[in-house]
Design a protein around this motif. Structure first.
Motif, PDB file in Angstrom:
ATOM      1  N   GLY A  22       0.826  -1.209   0.000  1.00  0.00           N
ATOM      2  CA  GLY A  22       0.000   0.000   0.000  1.00  0.00           C
ATOM      3  C   GLY A  22       0.858   1.257   0.000  1.00  0.00           C
ATOM      4  N   GLU A  23       0.211   2.351  -0.189  1.00  0.00           N
ATOM      5  CA  GLU A  23       0.871   3.654  -0.262  1.00  0.00           C
ATOM      6  C   GLU A  23       1.646   3.956   1.023  1.00  0.00           C
ATOM      7  N   MET A  24       2.815   4.586   0.845  1.00  0.00           N
ATOM      8  CA  MET A  24       3.638   4.987   1.992  1.00  0.00           C
ATOM      9  C   MET A  24       4.204   6.375   1.744  1.00  0.00           C
ATOM     10  N   THR A  25       4.471   7.074   2.834  1.00  0.00           N
ATOM     11  CA  THR A  25       5.134   8.365   2.708  1.00  0.00           C
ATOM     12  C   THR A  25       6.618   8.147   2.451  1.00  0.00           C
ATOM     13  N   SER A  26       7.253   9.149   1.874  1.00  0.00           N
ATOM     14  CA  SER A  26       8.695   9.041   1.640  1.00  0.00           C
ATOM     15  C   SER A  26       9.434   8.884   2.962  1.00  0.00           C
ATOM     16  N   GLY A  27       8.958   9.545   4.016  1.00  0.00           N
ATOM     17  CA  GLY A  27       9.577   9.416   5.334  1.00  0.00           C
ATOM     18  C   GLY A  27       9.484   7.996   5.866  1.00  0.00           C
ATOM     19  N   GLY A  63       0.410  18.308   1.285  1.00  0.00           N
ATOM     20  CA  GLY A  63       1.133  19.259   2.126  1.00  0.00           C
ATOM     21  C   GLY A  63       2.622  19.095   1.893  1.00  0.00           C
ATOM     22  N   THR A  64       3.356  18.875   2.964  1.00  0.00           N
ATOM     23  CA  THR A  64       4.803  18.694   2.840  1.00  0.00           C
ATOM     24  C   THR A  64       5.194  17.231   2.651  1.00  0.00           C
TER      25      THR A  64
END
Length: 125
Positions: A22-27, A63-64
């Motif tokens: 599934g989708e993940m943030t770059s962090g 956002g960021t």
């Protein structure tokens, strides 16, 4: 860059494995990759950029944060290429059916043998 050049790197393969869930943030990706491979955040970012530029991932800004997801199209191309080789690791259905029938016959013979033993009283217990 050719798909196998992209997939040839273990860090990029691991990133795709993470994104397969599934989708993940770059962090979030950076945290896992830094822990597992011991590489810097800028190095992880370079791998993410290469995956995006090669079309293996999509990025959704919020956002960021940047949310990464798998883009299946390049993987479908790899799958089509592999199709010509799949016979080397996928048993033909006819062979599978033969093995299933062989197993059924063996279980039937064993059950008949057990039944004959119980009728003749040949239990060795």
């Amino acid at each position: 860059m050719h798909a196998f050049d992209v997939l040839g790197d273990p860090v990029r393969r691991r990133i795709l494995e993470l994104l397969a869930n599934g989708e993940m943030t770059s962090g979030g990706i950076c945290e896992v990759i830094q822990t597992e491979f011991g590489i810097s955040q800028p190095a992880v970012s370079q791998h993410l950029r290469l995956l995006r530029d090669a079309g293996f991932t999509t990025v959704r800004p919020e956002g960021t944060r940047r949310h990464y997801a798998v883009d299946p199209r390049p993987l479908q191309e790899v799958d089509r290429w592999l199709e010509g080789f799949r016979r080397f690791w996928t048993p033909p259905l006819a062979a599978l059916a033969t093995e299933l029938a062989r197993g059924k016959r063996e279980r039937r013979r064993q059950a008949e043998g057990d039944h004959q033993q119980s009728e003749t009283g040949d239990n060795h217990e």
